[in-house]
Structures are given as C-alpha cells and as structure tokens.
Design a protein around this motif. Sequence first.
Motif, PDB file in Angstrom:
ATOM      1  N   GLU A   2       0.832  -1.408  -0.118  1.00 32.33           N
ATOM      2  CA  GLU A   2       0.053   0.084   0.141  1.00 32.33           C
ATOM      3  C   GLU A   2       0.915   1.363  -0.024  1.00 32.33           C
ATOM      4  O   GLU A   2       0.328   2.315  -0.419  1.00 32.33           O
TER       5      GLU A   2
ATOM      6  N   THR B  91      -5.606   0.101  -3.896  1.00 33.07           N
ATOM      7  CA  THR B  91      -4.376  -0.673  -3.732  1.00 33.07           C
ATOM      8  C   THR B  91      -3.031   0.089  -3.172  1.00 33.07           C
ATOM      9  O   THR B  91      -1.799  -0.129  -3.039  1.00 33.07           O
ATOM     10  N   HIS B  92      -3.062   1.624  -3.242  1.00 35.41           N
ATOM     11  CA  HIS B  92      -2.276   2.446  -2.843  1.00 35.41           C
ATOM     12  C   HIS B  92      -2.687   3.464  -1.950  1.00 35.41           C
ATOM     13  O   HIS B  92      -3.627   4.074  -2.273  1.00 35.41           O
TER      14      HIS B  92
END
Length: 133
Positions: free
Chosen positions: A60, A94-95
Amino acid sequence: MVSGLINANPVVYEKKERRARSASSCHPYSLEELKVITEDAIEVDDERSYVRVTFTPTVEHCSMATVIGLCLRVKLMRSLPPRFKVDIMVAPGTHATEAAVNKQLNDKERVAAALENPNLVDMVDECLAPTFD
C-alpha cells in the motif's frame, strides 16, 4: 539506490511462458511475477486510439509506484503510434496515495518534467532495457 527492499518477502506468482528476464539490479522478480501488471489489466481500443493500463503495487505504501507507472508510460510512448491516448492508473484501493499517483502519471506537463531529469530517465531506461537469461 535503496539499501533495503520495502517488501522483502513479496508473494511471487508464476509468470506466463513468453520471454525470459534475468534478475534486475533492484529486484529479482519482474512486474509480471509480482502481479503488479497483468494482461487483464490492459485495455486497448484501436478504433478510439486509447490504451488504459491499471497496475497494482505490491504494498500500500510502495515508494516505487510513480516510477513503475512512469516506466509503463514511457514504454507505451516508445512503442505505440502517437495517435494513442494512454492512461496509466493505480488499481483502486491498492495504494495509500492512489489519487496523487494517478494525477502525476496522467499529467502531460508533470511527465514531461520528469523526463527532463537525466537521473530519472536513466532509471527508466534501465528498467526498460531487455534482459534475458
């Protein structure tokens, strides 16, 4: 470069049989083996001259997300006819800084400025260099 890996024990997936890559200087696995990029995450619409690539960082807080996206963009810029519009996106959720990374990767002026940095261009060129076993 960085002395330690951010994700020292990534999940490694089997890659498709296509072409062999040797270990790079910064990580022994390809983006495909780490499932950062997959064929399913690439959309191509030749009629509309549009390509969209969605990639998934391994963690992440991946500090390389922008560099990975820039490498993908440069590879496509060098490979596709200029008529294509290309969007490079981090997969949703996702980040930690997904919106900022997406904005940076899809802003023509920011990409152009990044590609004026010789050190960054050298890093991109190294990442894109063909390496075989």
